[in-house]
Scaffold this active site. Structure first.
Site, PDB file in Angstrom:
ATOM      1  N   LYS A 297       0.826  -1.218   0.000  1.00  0.00           N
ATOM      2  CA  LYS A 297       0.000   0.000   0.000  1.00  0.00           C
ATOM      3  C   LYS A 297       0.860   1.268   0.000  1.00  0.00           C
ATOM      4  CE  LYS A 297      -3.334   2.769   0.365  1.00  0.00           C
ATOM      5  NZ  LYS A 297      -4.720   2.923   0.194  1.00  0.00           N
TER       6      LYS A 297
ATOM      7  N   CYS B 169      -3.739  10.437   1.638  1.00  0.00           N
ATOM      8  CA  CYS B 169      -2.953   9.254   1.268  1.00  0.00           C
ATOM      9  C   CYS B 169      -1.634   9.588   0.569  1.00  0.00           C
ATOM     10  CB  CYS B 169      -3.806   8.346   0.386  1.00  0.00           C
ATOM     11  SG  CYS B 169      -5.352   7.853   1.171  1.00  0.00           S
TER      12      CYS B 169
HETATM   13  N1  LIG Z   1     -11.039   7.221   2.909  1.00  0.00           N
HETATM   14  C1  LIG Z   1     -10.290   6.705   1.971  1.00  0.00           C
HETATM   15  O1  LIG Z   1     -10.492   6.971   0.778  1.00  0.00           O
HETATM   16  C2  LIG Z   1      -9.183   5.723   2.300  1.00  0.00           C
HETATM   17  C3  LIG Z   1      -8.541   5.082   1.242  1.00  0.00           C
HETATM   18  C4  LIG Z   1      -7.548   4.156   1.512  1.00  0.00           C
HETATM   19  C5  LIG Z   1      -7.189   3.904   2.809  1.00  0.00           C
HETATM   20  N2  LIG Z   1      -7.814   4.550   3.846  1.00  0.00           N
HETATM   21  C6  LIG Z   1      -7.351   4.211   5.200  1.00  0.00           C
HETATM   22  O2  LIG Z   1      -8.429   4.180   6.095  1.00  0.00           O
HETATM   23  C7  LIG Z   1      -8.079   4.876   7.293  1.00  0.00           C
HETATM   24  C8  LIG Z   1      -9.349   5.429   7.876  1.00  0.00           C
HETATM   25  O3  LIG Z   1      -9.811   6.417   6.987  1.00  0.00           O
HETATM   26  P1  LIG Z   1     -11.296   6.904   6.906  1.00  0.00           P
HETATM   27  O4  LIG Z   1     -11.360   7.737   5.670  1.00  0.00           O
HETATM   28  O5  LIG Z   1     -12.266   5.795   7.050  1.00  0.00           O
HETATM   29  O6  LIG Z   1     -11.387   7.840   8.194  1.00  0.00           O
HETATM   30  P2  LIG Z   1     -12.692   8.560   8.727  1.00  0.00           P
HETATM   31  O7  LIG Z   1     -12.218   9.713   9.519  1.00  0.00           O
HETATM   32  O8  LIG Z   1     -13.669   8.778   7.619  1.00  0.00           O
HETATM   33  O9  LIG Z   1     -13.351   7.484   9.691  1.00  0.00           O
HETATM   34  C9  LIG Z   1     -12.779   6.995  10.842  1.00  0.00           C
HETATM   35  C10 LIG Z   1     -13.887   6.534  11.764  1.00  0.00           C
HETATM   36  O10 LIG Z   1     -13.262   5.910  12.876  1.00  0.00           O
HETATM   37  C11 LIG Z   1     -13.998   6.267  14.030  1.00  0.00           C
HETATM   38  N3  LIG Z   1     -13.145   6.109  15.198  1.00  0.00           N
HETATM   39  C12 LIG Z   1     -12.091   6.851  15.588  1.00  0.00           C
HETATM   40  N4  LIG Z   1     -11.571   6.371  16.730  1.00  0.00           N
HETATM   41  C13 LIG Z   1     -12.280   5.288  17.059  1.00  0.00           C
HETATM   42  C14 LIG Z   1     -12.222   4.371  18.128  1.00  0.00           C
HETATM   43  N5  LIG Z   1     -11.327   4.476  19.116  1.00  0.00           N
HETATM   44  N6  LIG Z   1     -13.124   3.381  18.163  1.00  0.00           N
HETATM   45  C15 LIG Z   1     -14.066   3.265  17.199  1.00  0.00           C
HETATM   46  N7  LIG Z   1     -14.184   4.119  16.172  1.00  0.00           N
HETATM   47  C16 LIG Z   1     -13.296   5.115  16.087  1.00  0.00           C
HETATM   48  C17 LIG Z   1     -14.419   7.693  13.775  1.00  0.00           C
HETATM   49  O11 LIG Z   1     -15.535   8.062  14.587  1.00  0.00           O
HETATM   50  C18 LIG Z   1     -14.734   7.672  12.297  1.00  0.00           C
HETATM   51  O12 LIG Z   1     -16.096   7.410  12.019  1.00  0.00           O
HETATM   52  C19 LIG Z   1      -7.086   5.934   6.826  1.00  0.00           C
HETATM   53  O13 LIG Z   1      -6.192   6.318   7.858  1.00  0.00           O
HETATM   54  C20 LIG Z   1      -6.363   5.242   5.707  1.00  0.00           C
HETATM   55  O14 LIG Z   1      -5.239   4.567   6.213  1.00  0.00           O
HETATM   56  C21 LIG Z   1      -8.807   5.444   3.609  1.00  0.00           C
END
Ligand SMILES: NC(=O)c1ccc[n+]([C@@H]2O[C@H](COP(=O)([O-])OP(=O)(O)OC[C@H]3O[C@@H](n4cnc5c(N)ncnc54)[C@H](O)[C@@H]3O)[C@@H](O)[C@H]2O)c1
Length: 399
Positions: free
Chosen positions: A210, A263
């Protein structure tokens, strides 16, 4: 609470976790989604999609929300599950070092309900090696279990906001265990809802895959940006050259105002920081330079915009400039490391009469970013950062 041990728990129902939970539920898997955001949980259980820009998610949440996909803010509600997938954010601090605060909290909360024989899979993008070191240590400390008491694997999320459902259904998904049995068990679980699944030799390889993708994109965008500037200097039409240069073994990317989002501009730092920590500076020269080239593109565009303003029959400070797009990418309402927003702010700092507009944003949202709003047609000069197009009011546009 779902009693079935077959149910999987997904920790974090954000932009990445919720589409995954919805796709799993739609494949017949029972899912408990744990998210600290209570309001989000309530909406999901009512069948309401909290991410409207995500194509295809609405139908899945309507169908499964509150039924086979149950959202809860309490980890306790997931204690009967035997598979836990964690996908909460990993941020970077001002010096681009990873900040594990949110991740550690989620992993330690999970540790408190973890049982012997459970499987934990991480999906957040990590500096390679994180799953088998930090994550394992936090799980052991918070659960009181021994390292070999539970199975641990890693499978990077490779979605793109707006296309997550199709990505999850069609795009290859890689998966690696911290040992053979963990990889095998994770593969069995994921096979229930991911069809294009590839087991690699370790969690660390899966983590590197990744990060590598992000580096590839960043370096290639930097190359495109550099070639674009060279073409301009040499009087060559970059887009014509690119179209004819690209073939099976050559893929010149598109130039831009730089690279934004959570990212691509972040992941190269995972490797740069690690090489710096090891004092292996010469191993990451290209990654570091690419970051600089991309981040500095706003200086190039600012200069181009100013030169265009100077051609107009008005004092420079009175030329109304509209930056038509301030999100980090077209089609998403996200601003993290947005170079377009940074460009608008840079021009303001230089004392120019700068405004912004964005097809996705209301006037109030533009103002909430500290910028003045203008309807593009009221400006003297419009810069569209997604098209890289400069347009003079009532006149020609240039690329
Ligand atoms: N969004 C994308 O397009 C994307 C693409 C590839 C990879 N990612 C990966 O996914 C990870 C998460 O991204 P996202 O976009 O989903 O973030 P986001 O901010 O949209 O969502 C994260 C969620 O986690 C919850 N959360 C935080 N702490 C928590 C806890 N202790 N217990 C339970 N829930 C908790 C938050 O309330 C939130 O709803 C990124 O750091 C990245 O590595 C995201």
């Amino acid at each position: 609470m779902i009693k079935s041990p077959d149910a999987i728990a997904i920790i974090g129902l954000g932009n990445a976790g919720l589409p995954l939970a919805a796709v799993a539920a739609d494949s017949g898997v029972k899912v408990i989604g744990v998210d600290l955001n209570e309001e989000r949980c309530v909406r999901i259980n009512q069948g309401i999609n909290p991410i409207p820009e995500e194509k295809g998610l609405e139908e899945l949440i309507m169908l499964h929300g509150g039924k086979s996909l149950l959202a809860t803010p309490r980890f306790e509600d997931a204690k009967n599950c035997s598979t836990f997938i964690v996908i909460v954010p990993l941020f970077v601090d001002e010096s681009y070092s990873p900040d594990f605060t949110v991740m550690e909290r989620a992993v330690r909360s999970l540790g408190r309900i973890l049982k012997k024989g459970d499987l934990v899979v991480l999906e957040t993008t990590f500096p390679p090696g994180t799953t088998d070191t930090k994550i394992r240590a936090w799980l052991c400390e918070s659960s009181g279990l021994e390292p070999s008491d539970f199975f641990l694997a890693y499978s990077p999320e490779r979605i793109m906001t707006g296309y997550s459902i199709s990505r999850l259904r069609e795009f290859p998904k890689v998966l690696g265990g911290t040992d053979e049995e963990s990889g095998f068990r994770a593969f069995q679980v994921y096979s229930k809802f991911i069809s294009n699944l590839h087991l690699v030799s370790s969690a660390k390889v899966a983590e590197m895959i990744k990060v590598m993708e992000g580096c590839y994109r960043d370096v290639n965008i930097a190359l495109a940006n550099e070639l674009y500037k060279i073409c301009e200097e040499m009087g060559v039409d970059f887009f014509e050259a690119r179209e004819n240069a690209n073939h099976q073994f050559c893929h010149i990317h598109l130039p831009s105002t730089g690279v934004g989002g959570h990212c691509i501009p972040v992941y190269p730092w995972f490797l740069i920081k690690e090489m710096e920590r090891r004092e292996e500076f010469s191993r990451c020269r290209l990654l570091r330079t690419s970051r600089e080239v991309n981040d500095e593109m706003i200086l190039y565009w600012a200069e181009k915009i100013i030169l265009e303003c100077m051609k107009l029959d008005k004092p420079l400070s009175m030329v109304k400039i509209c930056i038509k797009g301030i999100t980090f990418r077209e089609g998403v309402k996200e601003f993290y490391h947005s170079r377009n927003l940074a460009l608008a702010r840079l021009l303001s700092e230089k004392g120019l009469d700068v405004y912004a507009a964005d097809p996705l944003l209301s006037e109030d949202m533009v103002k909430s970013k500290g910028l003045r709003y203008i309807r593009p047609e009221e400006a003297d000069l419009i810069f569209d950062p997604f098209e890289l197009r400069l347009t003079v009011a009532g006149g020609d546009s240039t690329r």
